[in-house]
Design a protein around this motif. Structure first.
Motif, mmCIF file in Angstrom:
data_model
loop_
_atom_site.group_PDB
_atom_site.id
_atom_site.type_symbol
_atom_site.label_atom_id
_atom_site.label_comp_id
_atom_site.label_asym_id
_atom_site.label_seq_id
_atom_site.Cartn_x
_atom_site.Cartn_y
_atom_site.Cartn_z
ATOM 1 N N ALA A 24 -11.953 -30.833 -16.724
ATOM 2 C CA ALA A 24 -11.691 -31.775 -16.867
ATOM 3 C C ALA A 24 -12.886 -32.927 -16.932
ATOM 4 O O ALA A 24 -11.920 -33.934 -17.209
ATOM 5 N N ILE A 25 -13.507 -32.359 -15.186
ATOM 6 C CA ILE A 25 -14.368 -33.989 -15.628
ATOM 7 C C ILE A 25 -15.526 -33.992 -16.769
ATOM 8 O O ILE A 25 -15.792 -35.255 -17.095
ATOM 9 N N ALA A 26 -15.669 -32.773 -17.338
ATOM 10 C CA ALA A 26 -15.935 -32.960 -18.355
ATOM 11 C C ALA A 26 -16.306 -33.724 -20.424
ATOM 12 O O ALA A 26 -16.294 -34.608 -20.275
ATOM 13 N N VAL A 27 -14.552 -32.982 -19.888
ATOM 14 C CA VAL A 27 -14.275 -33.987 -20.705
ATOM 15 C C VAL A 27 -13.221 -35.211 -20.302
ATOM 16 O O VAL A 27 -13.139 -35.985 -22.263
ATOM 17 N N TYR A 28 -13.334 -35.448 -19.970
ATOM 18 C CA TYR A 28 -12.584 -37.252 -19.116
ATOM 19 C C TYR A 28 -13.853 -37.754 -19.605
ATOM 20 O O TYR A 28 -13.618 -38.815 -20.737
ATOM 21 N N CYS A 29 -14.892 -37.545 -19.385
ATOM 22 C CA CYS A 29 -16.233 -38.057 -20.052
ATOM 23 C C CYS A 29 -16.539 -37.960 -21.738
ATOM 24 O O CYS A 29 -16.686 -39.105 -21.684
ATOM 25 N N LEU A 30 -16.369 -37.417 -21.637
ATOM 26 C CA LEU A 30 -16.271 -37.170 -23.478
ATOM 27 C C LEU A 30 -15.122 -37.585 -24.144
ATOM 28 O O LEU A 30 -15.556 -38.463 -25.083
ATOM 29 N N LEU A 31 -13.938 -37.591 -23.702
ATOM 30 C CA LEU A 31 -12.890 -38.302 -24.362
ATOM 31 C C LEU A 31 -13.536 -40.324 -23.783
ATOM 32 O O LEU A 31 -12.887 -40.991 -25.112
ATOM 33 N N GLY A 32 -13.981 -40.589 -23.447
ATOM 34 C CA GLY A 32 -13.776 -41.464 -22.438
ATOM 35 C C GLY A 32 -15.242 -42.438 -23.214
ATOM 36 O O GLY A 32 -14.536 -44.282 -23.489
ATOM 37 N N ASN A 57 -18.636 -42.100 -10.591
ATOM 38 C CA ASN A 57 -17.512 -41.779 -9.439
ATOM 39 C C ASN A 57 -15.737 -41.660 -9.807
ATOM 40 O O ASN A 57 -15.076 -41.858 -9.166
ATOM 41 N N THR A 58 -15.982 -42.469 -11.420
ATOM 42 C CA THR A 58 -14.671 -42.509 -11.668
ATOM 43 C C THR A 58 -13.679 -41.372 -11.950
ATOM 44 O O THR A 58 -12.871 -40.986 -11.979
ATOM 45 N N CYS A 59 -14.957 -39.924 -12.177
ATOM 46 C CA CYS A 59 -13.991 -38.684 -12.014
ATOM 47 C C CYS A 59 -13.270 -38.460 -10.880
ATOM 48 O O CYS A 59 -12.870 -37.681 -11.079
ATOM 49 N N ALA A 60 -12.795 -38.849 -9.691
ATOM 50 C CA ALA A 60 -13.460 -38.515 -8.972
ATOM 51 C C ALA A 60 -11.662 -38.480 -8.945
ATOM 52 O O ALA A 60 -11.198 -36.294 -7.875
ATOM 53 N N GLU A 64 -2.745 -24.187 -15.213
ATOM 54 C CA GLU A 64 -3.308 -24.726 -14.827
ATOM 55 C C GLU A 64 -4.621 -25.520 -14.970
ATOM 56 O O GLU A 64 -5.235 -27.130 -15.035
ATOM 57 N N THR A 65 -4.899 -25.134 -16.082
ATOM 58 C CA THR A 65 -6.454 -25.401 -17.542
ATOM 59 C C THR A 65 -5.729 -26.852 -17.728
ATOM 60 O O THR A 65 -6.104 -27.460 -18.097
ATOM 61 N N ALA A 66 -4.380 -26.705 -19.007
ATOM 62 C CA ALA A 66 -4.011 -27.330 -19.538
ATOM 63 C C ALA A 66 -3.012 -28.783 -19.003
ATOM 64 O O ALA A 66 -3.815 -29.508 -19.945
ATOM 65 N N ASP A 67 -3.227 -28.433 -16.878
ATOM 66 C CA ASP A 67 -2.711 -29.990 -16.404
ATOM 67 C C ASP A 67 -3.894 -30.193 -16.067
ATOM 68 O O ASP A 67 -3.468 -31.594 -16.051
ATOM 69 N N ALA A 68 -4.960 -29.727 -16.382
ATOM 70 C CA ALA A 68 -5.827 -30.354 -15.927
ATOM 71 C C ALA A 68 -6.721 -30.904 -17.184
ATOM 72 O O ALA A 68 -8.017 -32.592 -16.756
ATOM 73 N N LEU A 69 -6.654 -30.675 -18.053
ATOM 74 C CA LEU A 69 -7.138 -31.251 -19.353
ATOM 75 C C LEU A 69 -5.963 -32.790 -19.142
ATOM 76 O O LEU A 69 -6.917 -33.859 -19.927
ATOM 77 N N LEU A 94 -6.745 -39.965 -17.607
ATOM 78 C CA LEU A 94 -7.763 -40.800 -17.257
ATOM 79 C C LEU A 94 -8.422 -41.494 -17.760
ATOM 80 O O LEU A 94 -9.052 -42.563 -18.067
ATOM 81 N N ALA A 95 -8.755 -40.890 -18.681
ATOM 82 C CA ALA A 95 -9.428 -41.265 -19.984
ATOM 83 C C ALA A 95 -9.219 -42.645 -20.426
ATOM 84 O O ALA A 95 -10.371 -43.599 -21.790
ATOM 85 N N GLY A 96 -8.231 -42.176 -20.826
ATOM 86 C CA GLY A 96 -7.398 -43.603 -21.952
ATOM 87 C C GLY A 96 -7.288 -44.539 -21.236
ATOM 88 O O GLY A 96 -6.413 -45.968 -21.673
ATOM 89 N N SER A 97 -6.932 -44.307 -19.112
ATOM 90 C CA SER A 97 -7.528 -45.730 -18.946
ATOM 91 C C SER A 97 -8.045 -46.175 -17.714
ATOM 92 O O SER A 97 -8.301 -47.722 -17.674
#
Length: 321
Positions: free
Chosen positions: A247-255, A231-234, A211-216, A222-225
């Motif tokens: 996942a939300i934090a990692v999305y913002c870090l990578l984005g 609210n883009t992390c919705a 579940e963690t792997a899939d979320a990441l 998402l960070a790549g697109s």
């Protein structure tokens, strides 16, 4: 590799960054995005109107103290004792006679919306099998200091083990472990992309981590697109559960490497805004150092003196592996 930074830069940045993200998000925790937009405007939470931290930073500091107090090989027991001291601060109004360390600081006795599973797990003594169905983000938001204490794999293992003191679900442990592993890689100077990729690879070693792997993986795509914004992390969820908050934090870090923009995005959404902000602040600080944090936020966040002192103690200790 990122620019050369000292260990102290990264430790201080991680702890202060977590407190900043926590304080930003605590202003709107539990609020729906529509209400946030109405109160703060379409750009989201762009200012620190109140400097108060929540239970997220409280527990992170007690994690740090537990690790600092531990004899080699006794980290689990020491962190457990530290969490029990934090639990005592949630039951009392002032420090008892003879209290030491963080337990002697009156400001930490304020209840700041502590998580139910954290409270019930510690009320039960933090024993094996507690809250087996719970995978709340309370395990992740407190686990950054494991990444200072040891190498990536050791940080993962200890964070995963300590998560079970309050949350017995394996995804809670996997998410806490992955977060600590990412922090450890960042502390070693790896780029955010390489740090996250290494954690994702580690997670694929066990089904209980799926579940963690899939979320990441979702966060990575998402960070790549979609650049992080209000609210883009919705699509990643609301952050109440462990893998979503990470996942939300990692999305913002990578984005984005724009710390102000990323932190704003991480808290400007429906859900557990203080936890997602705290986790991202930890990651940004470990990646880019204290100086990368917006000064008007980092200079006024609650508890800065205490946090700075703890960071100094951590930075003075050589990594154990």
């Amino acid at each position: 590799m990122t620019q050369a930074l000292t260990r102290h830069d990264r430790v201080l940045g991680c702890l202060i960054g977590g407190a900043v993200g926590d304080a930003l998000g605590y202003q709107v925790e539990f609020n729906h995005w529509d209400r946030i937009r109405e109160s703060w405007g379409p750009d989201g939470v762009t200012e620190l109107r109140r400097n108060q931290i929540s239970d997220d930073t409280q527990m992170t500091l007690f994690t740090a103290e537990g690790l600092l107090d531990a004899a080699p090989g006794d980290e689990f027991a020491s962190v457990k004792s530290a969490y029990m001291r934090w639990y005592a601060t949630q039951k009392e109004y002032l420090p008892p006679s003879g209290a030491r360390g963080l337990a002697a600081e009156p400001w930490l006795y304020d209840r700041r919306a502590p998580g139910n599973a954290c409270l019930s797990g510690l009320r039960a003594g933090g024993g094996p099998g507690v809250n087996m169905d719970s995978k709340g983000c309370g395990t992740v938001m407190r686990s950054a200091p494991f990444g200072f204490h040891s190498g990536p794999e050791e940080a993962y293992a200890l964070a995963e083990r300590c998560s079970a003191l309050t949350h017995g679900h394996p995804t809670a442990g996997a998410s806490a472990g992955a977060f600590a592993m990412i922090v450890a890689h960042l502390m070693n100077g790896e780029t955010p992309q390489r740090a996250v990729s290494a954690a994702m690879l580690h997670l694929r070693d066990g089904l209980h981590r799926s579940e963690t792997a899939d979320a990441l993986q979702h966060a990575y795509r998402l960070a790549g697109s979609v650049p992080p914004g209000p609210n883009t992390c919705a699509p990643l969820g609301e952050g109440w559960i462990a893998e979503e908050a990470l996942a939300i934090a990692v999305y913002c870090l990578l984005g984005t490497d724009d710390v102000r923009k990323g932190l704003t995005a991480s808290v400007s959404h429906s859900g557990d805004s203080d936890s997602t902000g705290a986790i991202l602040g930890n990651l940004y600080g470990a990646a880019y150092g204290h100086a990368a944090l917006p000064r008007e936020w980092s200079s006024q966040v609650e508890g800065r003196g205490t946090i700075t002192a703890l960071a100094g103690r951590f930075a003075a200790d050589a990594p154990t592996s």
